[in-house]
Scaffold this active site. Structure first.
Site, PDB file in Angstrom:
ATOM      1  N   THR A 264      40.235  61.018  34.185  1.00 29.86           N
ATOM      2  CA  THR A 264      39.318  61.994  33.576  1.00 29.86           C
ATOM      3  C   THR A 264      39.795  62.253  32.164  1.00 29.86           C
ATOM      4  O   THR A 264      41.005  62.412  31.929  1.00 29.86           O
ATOM      5  CB  THR A 264      39.248  63.347  34.320  1.00 29.86           C
ATOM      6  OG1 THR A 264      38.712  64.338  33.421  1.00 29.86           O
ATOM      7  CG2 THR A 264      40.591  63.857  34.803  1.00 29.86           C
TER       8      THR A 264
ATOM      9  N   GLY B  90      38.010  61.623  39.302  1.00 31.57           N
ATOM     10  CA  GLY B  90      38.524  62.913  38.852  1.00 31.57           C
ATOM     11  C   GLY B  90      38.478  63.897  40.012  1.00 31.57           C
ATOM     12  O   GLY B  90      38.403  63.499  41.186  1.00 31.57           O
TER      13      GLY B  90
ATOM     14  N   THR C 170      35.485  63.538  42.762  1.00 32.90           N
ATOM     15  CA  THR C 170      35.587  62.297  43.544  1.00 32.90           C
ATOM     16  C   THR C 170      36.809  62.330  44.460  1.00 32.90           C
ATOM     17  O   THR C 170      36.754  61.915  45.622  1.00 32.90           O
ATOM     18  CB  THR C 170      35.692  61.080  42.578  1.00 32.90           C
ATOM     19  OG1 THR C 170      34.584  61.138  41.687  1.00 32.90           O
ATOM     20  CG2 THR C 170      35.685  59.761  43.307  1.00 32.90           C
TER      21      THR C 170
ATOM     22  N   ARG D 254      34.378  74.140   2.979  1.00 32.85           N
ATOM     23  CA  ARG D 254      33.628  74.686   4.109  1.00 32.85           C
ATOM     24  C   ARG D 254      34.494  74.832   5.333  1.00 32.85           C
ATOM     25  O   ARG D 254      35.561  74.234   5.421  1.00 32.85           O
ATOM     26  CB  ARG D 254      32.578  73.673   4.571  1.00 32.85           C
ATOM     27  CG  ARG D 254      31.388  73.558   3.765  1.00 32.85           C
ATOM     28  CD  ARG D 254      30.564  72.457   4.398  1.00 32.85           C
ATOM     29  NE  ARG D 254      29.396  72.260   3.582  1.00 32.85           N
ATOM     30  CZ  ARG D 254      28.713  71.143   3.532  1.00 32.85           C
ATOM     31  NH1 ARG D 254      29.072  70.117   4.269  1.00 32.85           N
ATOM     32  NH2 ARG D 254      27.655  71.052   2.774  1.00 32.85           N
TER      33      ARG D 254
ATOM     34  N   ASP E 172      39.391  64.858  30.666  1.00 28.52           N
ATOM     35  CA  ASP E 172      39.816  66.264  30.580  1.00 28.52           C
ATOM     36  C   ASP E 172      41.302  66.455  30.908  1.00 28.52           C
ATOM     37  O   ASP E 172      41.867  67.500  30.628  1.00 28.52           O
ATOM     38  CB  ASP E 172      38.990  67.130  31.543  1.00 28.52           C
ATOM     39  CG  ASP E 172      37.559  67.323  31.071  1.00 28.52           C
ATOM     40  OD1 ASP E 172      37.208  66.761  30.020  1.00 28.52           O
ATOM     41  OD2 ASP E 172      36.796  68.024  31.755  1.00 28.52           O
TER      42      ASP E 172
HETATM   43  O1  F6P Z   1      34.774  65.802  33.381  1.00 30.32           O
HETATM   44  C1  F6P Z   1      34.638  64.954  32.308  1.00 30.32           C
HETATM   45  C2  F6P Z   1      33.492  65.394  31.420  1.00 30.32           C
HETATM   46  O2  F6P Z   1      33.440  64.506  30.322  1.00 30.32           O
HETATM   47  C3  F6P Z   1      33.577  66.847  30.941  1.00 30.32           C
HETATM   48  O3  F6P Z   1      34.460  67.031  29.882  1.00 30.32           O
HETATM   49  C4  F6P Z   1      32.135  67.125  30.614  1.00 30.32           C
HETATM   50  O4  F6P Z   1      31.834  68.491  30.676  1.00 30.32           O
HETATM   51  C5  F6P Z   1      31.391  66.374  31.673  1.00 30.32           C
HETATM   52  O5  F6P Z   1      32.244  65.325  32.100  1.00 30.32           O
HETATM   53  C6  F6P Z   1      30.065  65.837  31.200  1.00 30.32           C
HETATM   54  O6  F6P Z   1      29.419  65.217  32.247  1.00 30.32           O
HETATM   55  P1  F6P Z   1      28.077  64.353  32.064  1.00 30.32           P
HETATM   56  O7  F6P Z   1      28.477  62.981  31.595  1.00 30.32           O
HETATM   57  O8  F6P Z   1      27.456  64.336  33.397  1.00 30.32           O
HETATM   58  O9  F6P Z   1      27.241  65.048  31.038  1.00 30.32           O
END
Ligand code: F6P
Length: 363
Positions: free
Chosen positions: A141, A118, A121, A178, A143
């Site tokens: 990634t 990502g 890296t 809810r 994200d």
């Molecule tokens: O960047 C990918 C991700 O999954 C983010 O969405 C998240 O904030 C982060 O990595 C979490 O990282 P770790 O696995 O180190 O808690």
């Protein structure tokens, strides 16, 4: 950069957070390198750690057999190892260990590296390319926040898990009348929240790109009550925050190049809604979004990316990232991908479509 001699050996790493589809990419790179070019493939372990500390495993066609459907990465990974700021033997201080990495490359006579990662890296990969290391990158990634590619490996699987979870939460929301708040990943980009929120029929979607007003969130719930909709689903990205407010930080991981560990905004939103008089529950999906079986799409895109990365190295190019744009598998300059994050456009078509079907962004 164009190489003068023929490639015989390449190194491969997976760096940063894991995600479904990494093994499919490892398989594709290995098989294409061996079948198409008869190259030797060195799989370095735990991201850049393997390259700095010379820890690796030979990758053969047999070794990558049966891994396409498995999550995680058979090579291991690390989201702390950056060769330019390296914590040797877990020490608290960082130092530059690029020399060790270059020695590993020289020791094994590697003619190129395929780096799957990502933003963090691949930022290091771009720096290695500038130092003259032949590098081709593959974007991954959950994200989906890398520029220059419509999608990254892992995003589709995370999206599928998040959407399925929203579907499951819907039934309880409806049965108990809810508000169900679901916190999904997405540090600086709200792609998972946006698309799973749309796909799961979320009533409110809160993303980092659109700071929300708690009063508007409550007003949406109230409006639904007036229309006899006695439940609501609120999808929140972990990096979402109120107007004039900050992201909710769970803790700081000092050894990570990106030290902020988010988490807690879901609880914060649920508390705000409870205070406003709406019974609420919160579910944090967390790492469930990064685990398990990759979707068919992620296996497919990982295979396309892996084969394209090998083809790119074979053609003598370096400093490129494979990408998909409008259905075409292409390469772009790596520096372009890591220059700036790919974030949701608050005025873009997707946000407008969600609003058109009645979803609130808390504004
Ligand atoms: O960047 C990918 C991700 O999954 C983010 O969405 C998240 O904030 C982060 O990595 C979490 O990282 P770790 O696995 O180190 O808690």
């Amino acid at each position: 950069m164009t190489r003068k001699h023929k490639i015989q050996r390449i190194g491969l790493i997976t760096g940063g957070g894991d995600c479904p589809g990494l093994n499919a990419a490892i398989r594709a790179v290995t098989r294409a390198a061996i079948n198409e070019h008869r190259w030797e493939v060195f799989g370095f372990l735990d991201g850049y750690e393997g390259l700095v500390e010379d820890r690796w495993t030979p990758l053969t066609s047999d070794r990558v057999s049966g891994i396409i459907s498995r999550g995680g990465t058979m090579l291991g990974t690390s989201n702390r190892a950056d060769p330019f700021h390296y914590h040797l033997h877990n020490s608290k201080k960082t130092s530059n260990h690029v020399k060790d990495l270059l020695q590993t490359i020289k020791r094994h006579g590697l003619d190129g590296l395929v780096i799957i990662g990502g933003d963090g890296t691949l930022t290091s990969a771009a720096k290695l390319h500038k130092l003259g290391v032949p590098v081709v990158a593959i974007p991954k990634t959950i994200d989906n926040d890398l520029r220059g590619t419509d999608v990254t490996i892992g995003f589709n699987s995370a999206l599928t898990i998040a959407t399925d979870s929203i579907d499951r939460l819907h039934t309880t929301a409806e049965a108990h009348h809810r508000v169900m708040v679901v916190e999904v990943m997405g540090r600086y980009a709200g792609w998972i929240a946006l698309r799973s929120g749309i796909a799961g029929g979320g009533d409110v979607i809160l993303i980092p790109e659109i700071p929300y007003d708690p009063k508007c969130v409550a007003a949406t719930i109230e409006r639904r009550l007036h229309h006899n909709r006695r439940f609501s689903i609120v999808v929140v990205a972990e990096g979402a925050h109120p107007k004039k407010g900050k992201m909710v930080v769970d803790h700081i991981d000092k050894k990570s190049p990106d030290p902020i560990r988010l988490g807690g905004i879901g609880k914060y939103v649920a508390n705000q809604l409870e205070t406003a008089g709406y019974e609420s529950r919160v579910t944090v999906l967390g790492h469930l979004q990064r685990g398990g079986t990759p979707t068919a799409f992620d296996r497919w895109i990982a295979t396309q990316f892996g084969v394209k990365a090998v083809e790119t190295l074979a053609s003598g190019q370096s400093g490129r990232m494979v990408a998909v744009q409008h259905g075409n598998i292409i390469t772009i300059p790596l520096a372009q991908a890591v220059h700036k994050l790919h974030r949701v456009s608050p005025k873009g078509d997707e946000v407008r479509a969600a609003m058109a079907v009645g979803t609130s962004f808390g504004i």
